[in-house]
Design an enzyme around this catalytic site. Structure first.
Site, PDB file in Angstrom:
ATOM      1  N   LYS A   1       0.850  -1.205   0.000  1.00 28.14           N
ATOM      2  CA  LYS A   1       0.000   0.000   0.000  1.00 28.14           C
ATOM      3  C   LYS A   1       0.880   1.248   0.000  1.00 28.14           C
ATOM      4  CE  LYS A   1      -3.958   1.962   2.528  1.00 28.14           C
ATOM      5  NZ  LYS A   1      -4.880   1.797   3.674  1.00 28.14           N
TER       6      LYS A   1
ATOM      7  N   SER B   1      -9.703   1.699   2.641  1.00 29.03           N
ATOM      8  CA  SER B   1      -8.835   2.439   1.748  1.00 29.03           C
ATOM      9  C   SER B   1      -7.755   1.594   1.072  1.00 29.03           C
ATOM     10  CB  SER B   1      -8.164   3.571   2.520  1.00 29.03           C
ATOM     11  OG  SER B   1      -7.343   3.041   3.541  1.00 29.03           O
TER      12      SER B   1
ATOM     13  N   SER C   1      -9.908  -0.463   6.947  1.00 26.56           N
ATOM     14  CA  SER C   1      -9.320  -0.374   5.607  1.00 26.56           C
ATOM     15  C   SER C   1      -8.622  -1.618   5.077  1.00 26.56           C
ATOM     16  CB  SER C   1      -8.351   0.801   5.543  1.00 26.56           C
ATOM     17  OG  SER C   1      -9.081   1.972   5.364  1.00 26.56           O
TER      18      SER C   1
HETATM   19  N1  GLN Z   1     -13.103   4.149   5.995  1.00 27.51           N
HETATM   20  C1  GLN Z   1     -12.579   4.594   7.240  1.00 27.51           C
HETATM   21  C2  GLN Z   1     -12.177   6.047   7.126  1.00 27.51           C
HETATM   22  O1  GLN Z   1     -12.407   6.588   6.112  1.00 27.51           O
HETATM   23  C3  GLN Z   1     -11.419   3.742   7.644  1.00 27.51           C
HETATM   24  C4  GLN Z   1     -10.194   4.066   6.910  1.00 27.51           C
HETATM   25  C5  GLN Z   1      -9.014   3.249   7.327  1.00 27.51           C
HETATM   26  O2  GLN Z   1      -9.143   2.249   8.018  1.00 27.51           O
HETATM   27  N2  GLN Z   1      -7.837   3.727   6.961  1.00 27.51           N
HETATM   28  O3  GLN Z   1     -11.627   6.626   8.000  1.00 27.51           O
END
Ligand code: GLN
Length: 493
Positions: free
Chosen positions: A79, A154, A178
């Site tokens: 990532k 994400s 994410s």
């Molecule tokens: N979707 C969640 C957010 O937007 C979690 C994102 C993540 O775990 N990095 O914060």
């Protein structure tokens, strides 16, 4: 079966028996990337030469009779919020578009030491803020099961790389879902380890009290193998916990007899897609049939958890992202005064969701509102931790859906941040509590999309989660799956 269709454990066996070279393995994945990447856009940066170089080093070391790590020569995708020395690390943001870190994250050091070729850096929501990979400043990533759907986020690029057979292994990061949410939407096994299990050194910070790095794979065994490699104490991360790290493959195959399973009422909710709930409950009854003791458990703070998360995470983000001022890192828009430089750099460098989070967080931390918002959210967080402590006195694991629905359409939720936030409703309380949490596949919807279930354990109990996952794999209830990708010009690959 082609090499790119094999999982990491299979590739590792073949490499160790000298049935195949690491260069051939890497080449197979590079060919797959070349074929599919124009349609899926899972990567931000490709590193084919570097991957082949590592592979050929591994091959010569093996030919010289050196004893190598079991995953040596098995490629991995990373990532793009995990720092890689000398290799662009963008966080999918214009502000870091040309940032080249001067050091490796500790997980990267571990991968390099073990000889895993890095295939590239994967697309993500900007600064890991999002649930669909549509917040990338560059382009959205598409779900290989259906190109009109999001892959989740994400860590969407990492999930798609593994799901489409462009990499056998990937690293993602999980702040509030994410890793697990994209794993669920792409039919993968994705683990958020216990907070402190894996070093965050070199993970570009979003919300430091929540961020964790973890593996995305097709099987529980692959997940355990990669977790083995990245876990453990690191003096460079003050939140990395000391202590022995078990071999996470050791408990695989040990069965689930007498396991105490709590089904989280809120995570098999009537408001969810009925196919999701049915698939989760089917897996639960299989566990019961094989000797698990199953009961219902309520985690009543789930809704408050979402609200608390969207104060705590933006608060930490507003502070963490203060460092992007055009001076120390990345993009600098120039300007006639320092103030103008700061505001133009940040105004142009950050996308809309990141700005929204910075504003919410700055507001929640400001003098007059701190008690009403941030402090209140921290109290909710403590109450959630207590609920988990109570639940783990009764149960060994907790089960529910990973996501309320299968993958949604690209564009469907981009105008409605609240709907987007709600797609992580099942993931967020685990994050706030800091417990390990695993998403595994548990079926296919009538529309042909993967369904996922989430298994949560008590602190440091990743091995148990993976053991349950491997049991469900063997029982045929959680089959490792990869789609046939339908190309827009026709044909399936
Ligand atoms: N979707 C969640 C957010 O937007 C979690 C994102 C993540 O775990 N990095 O914060």
């Amino acid at each position: 079966m082609k090499l790119f269709q094999k999982n990491a454990a299979e590739l590792s066996n073949m490499l160790q028996k000298n049935e195949v070279s690491a260069v051939d393995v890497v080449q197979s994945f590079l060919d797959r990337i070349e074929l599919l990447e124009p349609h899926l856009k899972a990567f931000i940066t490709h590193t084919p030469a570097m991957a082949l170089q590592t592979a050929s080093e591994v091959d010569s070391r093996r030919n010289n009779g050196e004893k190598l790590h079991p995953l040596a020569g098995v490629p991995v995708a990373i990532k793009d919020n995990i720092s890689t020395q000398g290799l662009r690390t963008t966080c999918a943001s214009h502000i870091l578009e040309s940032y080249i870190p001067p050091y490796d994250a500790s997980v990267i050091t571990a991968l390099k030491r073990a000889g895993l070729p890095v295939l590239g850096k994967t697309n993500m929501d900007e600064f890991a803020m999002g649930s669909s990979t549509e917040n990338s400043a560059f382009y959205p990533t598409r779900n290989p099961w259906n190109l009109d759907k999001v892959p989740g986020g994400s860590s969407g690029g990492s999930a798609v790389a593994v799901s489409a057979g462009m990499a056998p292994l990937a690293l993602g990061s999980d702040t509030g879902g994410s890793i697990r949410q994209p794993a669920s939407l792409c039919g993968l096994t994705g683990l958020r380890p216990t907070y402190g299990r894996v070093s965050r050194y070199g993970l570009i910070a979003f919300a430091s009290s929540l961020d964790q790095i973890g593996p995305l794979t097709t099987t529980a065994r692959d997940n355990a193998l990669l977790l083995n490699l990245i876990s453990g104490y690191d003096p460079l991360d003050s939140t990395a916990l000391p202590g022995e790290v078990p071999d996470f493959t050791e408990d695989l195959g040990r069965g689930i007899k007498n396991l105490k399973v709590g089904v989280i009422r809120q995570n098999v909710s009537e408001g969810f897609d009925p196919e999701v709930t049915a698939a989760v409950l089917k897996a639960v009854s299989l566990l019961r049939d094989h000797g698990a003791e199953v009961d219902e458990v309520s985690l009543p703070l789930t809704d408050h958890g979402l609200s608390a998360y969207y104060l705590i995470a933006p608060s930490e983000a507003s502070s963490n992202l203060g460092r992007y001022d055009g001076v120390r890192y990345g993009y600098n828009a120039g300007g006639d005064s320092i103030d103008e430089m700061f505001s133009t750099t940040r105004g142009r460098g950050f996308g809309p969701e990141v700005k929204r989070r910075i504003m919410i967080g700055t507001y929640a931390l400001s003098a007059g509102y701190y008690d009403a918002y941030y402090l209140q959210a921290m109290k909710v967080r403590t109450m959630i931790r207590r609920d988990y402590d109570a639940a783990f006195k009764r149960f060994d694991i907790l089960i529910g859906a990973t996501t309320p629905t299968p993958a949604f359409n690209i564009g469907e939720k981009t105008d409605d941040p609240l709907q987007m936030y709600l797609s992580d409703i099942c993931n967020i309380t685990d994050s706030l509590a800091g417990v390990p949490s695993l998403s595994i596949p548990c079926g296919i919807s009538s529309e042909g999309l993967p369904l996922g279930m989430q298994i949560t354990g008590s602190y440091f109990n990743e091995a148990l989660l993976l053991r349950v996952a491997s049991f469900l794999e063997e029982a045929g209830e959680s089959l490792p799956m990869r789609p046939k990708v339908k190309l827009p010009e026709g044909g399936e690959v």
